[in-house]
Design a protein around this motif. Sequence first.
Motif, mmCIF file in Angstrom:
data_model
loop_
_atom_site.group_PDB
_atom_site.id
_atom_site.type_symbol
_atom_site.label_atom_id
_atom_site.label_comp_id
_atom_site.label_asym_id
_atom_site.label_seq_id
_atom_site.Cartn_x
_atom_site.Cartn_y
_atom_site.Cartn_z
ATOM 1 N N ILE A 90 12.490 3.694 12.705
ATOM 2 C CA ILE A 90 11.885 3.320 13.767
ATOM 3 C C ILE A 90 10.304 3.387 13.889
ATOM 4 O O ILE A 90 9.472 3.324 14.855
ATOM 5 C CB ILE A 90 12.299 4.073 14.919
ATOM 6 N N GLY A 91 9.923 3.576 12.594
ATOM 7 C CA GLY A 91 8.606 3.366 12.334
ATOM 8 C C GLY A 91 7.571 4.522 12.720
ATOM 9 O O GLY A 91 6.344 4.338 12.666
ATOM 10 N N MET A 92 8.187 5.774 13.035
ATOM 11 C CA MET A 92 7.584 6.885 13.480
ATOM 12 C C MET A 92 6.591 7.280 12.362
ATOM 13 O O MET A 92 5.198 7.458 12.739
ATOM 14 C CB MET A 92 8.445 8.019 14.085
ATOM 15 N N LEU A 93 7.120 7.721 11.225
ATOM 16 C CA LEU A 93 6.363 8.291 10.120
ATOM 17 C C LEU A 93 6.263 7.416 8.882
ATOM 18 O O LEU A 93 5.638 7.756 8.068
ATOM 19 C CB LEU A 93 6.998 9.559 9.773
ATOM 20 N N SER A 94 6.744 6.116 9.092
ATOM 21 C CA SER A 94 6.580 5.166 7.699
ATOM 22 C C SER A 94 5.163 4.937 7.688
ATOM 23 O O SER A 94 4.451 4.737 8.556
ATOM 24 C CB SER A 94 7.224 3.881 8.590
ATOM 25 N N GLY A 95 4.820 5.176 6.417
ATOM 26 C CA GLY A 95 3.554 4.885 6.062
ATOM 27 C C GLY A 95 2.370 6.162 6.085
ATOM 28 O O GLY A 95 1.346 5.964 5.517
ATOM 29 N N ALA A 96 3.224 7.320 6.597
ATOM 30 C CA ALA A 96 2.187 8.368 6.716
ATOM 31 C C ALA A 96 1.951 9.195 5.551
ATOM 32 O O ALA A 96 0.990 9.833 5.286
ATOM 33 C CB ALA A 96 2.939 9.247 7.808
ATOM 34 N N PHE A 97 3.009 9.002 4.708
ATOM 35 C CA PHE A 97 2.824 9.963 3.440
ATOM 36 C C PHE A 97 2.581 9.201 1.958
ATOM 37 O O PHE A 97 2.745 9.806 1.257
ATOM 38 C CB PHE A 97 4.180 10.890 3.269
ATOM 39 N N ASP A 98 2.573 7.690 2.310
ATOM 40 C CA ASP A 98 2.603 7.119 0.807
ATOM 41 C C ASP A 98 1.102 6.658 0.789
ATOM 42 O O ASP A 98 0.043 7.144 1.179
ATOM 43 C CB ASP A 98 3.479 5.928 0.740
ATOM 44 N N ASP A 99 0.954 5.519 0.202
ATOM 45 C CA ASP A 99 -0.201 4.872 -0.192
ATOM 46 C C ASP A 99 -0.910 3.736 0.912
ATOM 47 O O ASP A 99 -1.938 3.055 0.959
ATOM 48 C CB ASP A 99 -0.574 4.161 -1.408
ATOM 49 N N GLN A 100 -0.059 3.631 2.094
ATOM 50 C CA GLN A 100 -0.302 2.515 3.091
ATOM 51 C C GLN A 100 -1.559 2.777 3.887
ATOM 52 O O GLN A 100 -2.429 2.054 4.055
ATOM 53 C CB GLN A 100 0.858 2.448 3.810
ATOM 54 N N MET A 101 -1.845 4.112 4.549
ATOM 55 C CA MET A 101 -2.814 4.502 4.988
ATOM 56 C C MET A 101 -4.103 4.220 4.367
ATOM 57 O O MET A 101 -5.247 3.560 4.810
ATOM 58 C CB MET A 101 -2.653 5.680 5.712
ATOM 59 N N PRO A 102 -4.344 4.711 2.991
ATOM 60 C CA PRO A 102 -5.639 4.400 2.378
ATOM 61 C C PRO A 102 -5.753 2.963 2.350
ATOM 62 O O PRO A 102 -6.980 2.518 2.122
ATOM 63 C CB PRO A 102 -5.230 5.226 1.013
ATOM 64 N N LEU A 103 -4.691 2.066 1.867
ATOM 65 C CA LEU A 103 -4.738 0.502 1.757
ATOM 66 C C LEU A 103 -5.291 0.214 2.907
ATOM 67 O O LEU A 103 -6.155 -0.861 3.023
ATOM 68 C CB LEU A 103 -3.636 -0.079 1.263
ATOM 69 N N LEU A 104 -4.945 0.492 4.203
ATOM 70 C CA LEU A 104 -5.320 0.107 5.490
ATOM 71 C C LEU A 104 -7.040 0.354 5.545
ATOM 72 O O LEU A 104 -7.591 -0.393 6.255
ATOM 73 C CB LEU A 104 -4.586 0.356 6.501
ATOM 74 N N VAL A 105 -7.408 1.527 5.346
ATOM 75 C CA VAL A 105 -8.630 1.973 5.693
ATOM 76 C C VAL A 105 -9.543 1.183 4.620
ATOM 77 O O VAL A 105 -10.512 0.796 5.033
ATOM 78 C CB VAL A 105 -8.802 3.479 5.297
ATOM 79 N N ARG A 106 -9.193 0.858 3.523
ATOM 80 C CA ARG A 106 -9.910 0.123 2.637
ATOM 81 C C ARG A 106 -10.320 -1.202 3.147
ATOM 82 O O ARG A 106 -11.196 -2.040 2.736
ATOM 83 C CB ARG A 106 -9.234 -0.089 1.240
ATOM 84 N N ALA A 107 -9.583 -1.587 3.911
ATOM 85 C CA ALA A 107 -9.847 -3.163 4.563
ATOM 86 C C ALA A 107 -10.550 -3.298 6.090
ATOM 87 O O ALA A 107 -10.860 -4.017 6.541
ATOM 88 C CB ALA A 107 -8.271 -3.786 4.806
ATOM 89 N N ALA A 108 -10.813 -1.979 6.366
ATOM 90 C CA ALA A 108 -11.751 -1.744 7.544
ATOM 91 C C ALA A 108 -13.068 -2.492 7.386
ATOM 92 O O ALA A 108 -13.708 -2.354 6.617
ATOM 93 C CB ALA A 108 -12.167 -0.071 7.747
ATOM 94 N N HIS A 109 -13.377 -3.039 8.616
ATOM 95 C CA HIS A 109 -14.616 -3.505 8.746
ATOM 96 C C HIS A 109 -15.564 -2.638 9.398
ATOM 97 O O HIS A 109 -16.977 -3.033 9.389
ATOM 98 C CB HIS A 109 -14.765 -4.832 9.760
ATOM 99 N N THR A 110 -15.410 -1.588 10.187
ATOM 100 C CA THR A 110 -16.105 -0.640 10.849
ATOM 101 C C THR A 110 -15.496 0.680 10.821
ATOM 102 O O THR A 110 -14.400 0.924 11.034
ATOM 103 C CB THR A 110 -16.432 -1.279 12.298
ATOM 104 N N ILE A 111 -16.369 1.578 10.263
ATOM 105 C CA ILE A 111 -16.184 3.314 10.541
ATOM 106 C C ILE A 111 -17.144 3.942 11.121
ATOM 107 O O ILE A 111 -18.221 3.759 10.995
ATOM 108 C CB ILE A 111 -15.957 3.722 9.031
ATOM 109 N N ILE A 112 -16.748 4.369 12.729
ATOM 110 C CA ILE A 112 -17.552 4.960 13.477
ATOM 111 C C ILE A 112 -17.373 6.523 13.482
ATOM 112 O O ILE A 112 -15.982 6.858 13.674
ATOM 113 C CB ILE A 112 -17.543 4.226 14.922
ATOM 114 N N SER A 113 -18.263 7.404 13.475
ATOM 115 C CA SER A 113 -18.002 8.834 13.849
ATOM 116 C C SER A 113 -17.995 9.151 15.399
ATOM 117 O O SER A 113 -19.156 8.541 15.958
ATOM 118 C CB SER A 113 -18.973 9.724 13.254
ATOM 119 N N GLU A 114 -17.234 9.564 15.751
ATOM 120 C CA GLU A 114 -16.929 9.970 17.073
ATOM 121 C C GLU A 114 -16.096 11.237 17.653
ATOM 122 O O GLU A 114 -15.731 12.003 16.584
ATOM 123 C CB GLU A 114 -16.650 8.708 18.152
ATOM 124 N N THR A 115 -16.139 11.579 18.880
ATOM 125 C CA THR A 115 -14.987 12.701 19.172
ATOM 126 C C THR A 115 -13.975 12.022 20.072
ATOM 127 O O THR A 115 -14.026 11.239 20.673
ATOM 128 C CB THR A 115 -15.809 13.375 20.139
#
Length: 278
Positions: A90-115
């Motif tokens: 059901i997609g709840m935790l898929s990608g949370a523990f593998d290499d998919q999140m880093p791959l997604l972050v590498r494709a980011a066009h903007t990273i902003i620090s906020e709260t």
Amino acid sequence: MKKSISLPVTLFSSLIFLLSAFQVLAQPSPQQLADQISAKNSERIAAIDNILITVSPENGGFFPETTTAYEKIYRDGRYILVAEEADMDIGMLSGAFDDQMPLLVRAAHTIISETYNGRPVYRVEVDDTDALNELGSEYDDYDYYEDEEVVISAVIWIDQRELYPLRIDMEQLTEEGFEISVSLTMEDYREYSGLAIPHRITMKIDGIEDQFTDEDLAEARGYLRELEEQLALMPADQREMIENQLRPQMEMFEAMLEGDGFGLGDMVFVVTDVQVNR
């Protein structure tokens, strides 16, 4: 006569400039943040070979309780956890523990620090359609162009200290041109042998109601009435068994049909059991 600028004002302006420059320099690039997340994930699973995670809907609903087995493997120079088998993904935790999140972050066009909810986070914005839809395709031969929905953008709020996601928003476009918004909020993280797992996941989906006409809703109500009639004709024992399995889904479906729209509202899932190295 030319008016002089006071020393305190000059110093204050200089401090503001230096602070702004420091914030820009301190902001990680997509590659740097992705590498930090990968390193943190590897550190967290160092003592884990496999893990079983059971997720249940908090108040019933369409989704049953699911148990997913994750196994540690070595891929592309790093150890990760991948789903081995599941009752239903059901997609709840898929990608949370593998290499998919880093791959997604590498494709980011903007990273902003906020709260976010009082916590310092990186807000990561991604609009690279290929990167968003090709996640995992290298390993499962999946062609996203054949799917009915295509992800067109995503925003991820990542805890700056722990480097795990607190919220993920995605915008999808259906084959018919309808937009669907999906939001996942992850709370109550707890650690198991070093691995941080969110124990409360809230999913919200908006835009589904736009895809259904009045005729579609009338047809769905007809199916529901027909199911109720069939249940009424069954022997008591058989009817009770089926109702125990389907009644929560039927009640939720009926409430959706009789409400103002065909929205799914907030669906809350909770982690009910975690077993490490079984």
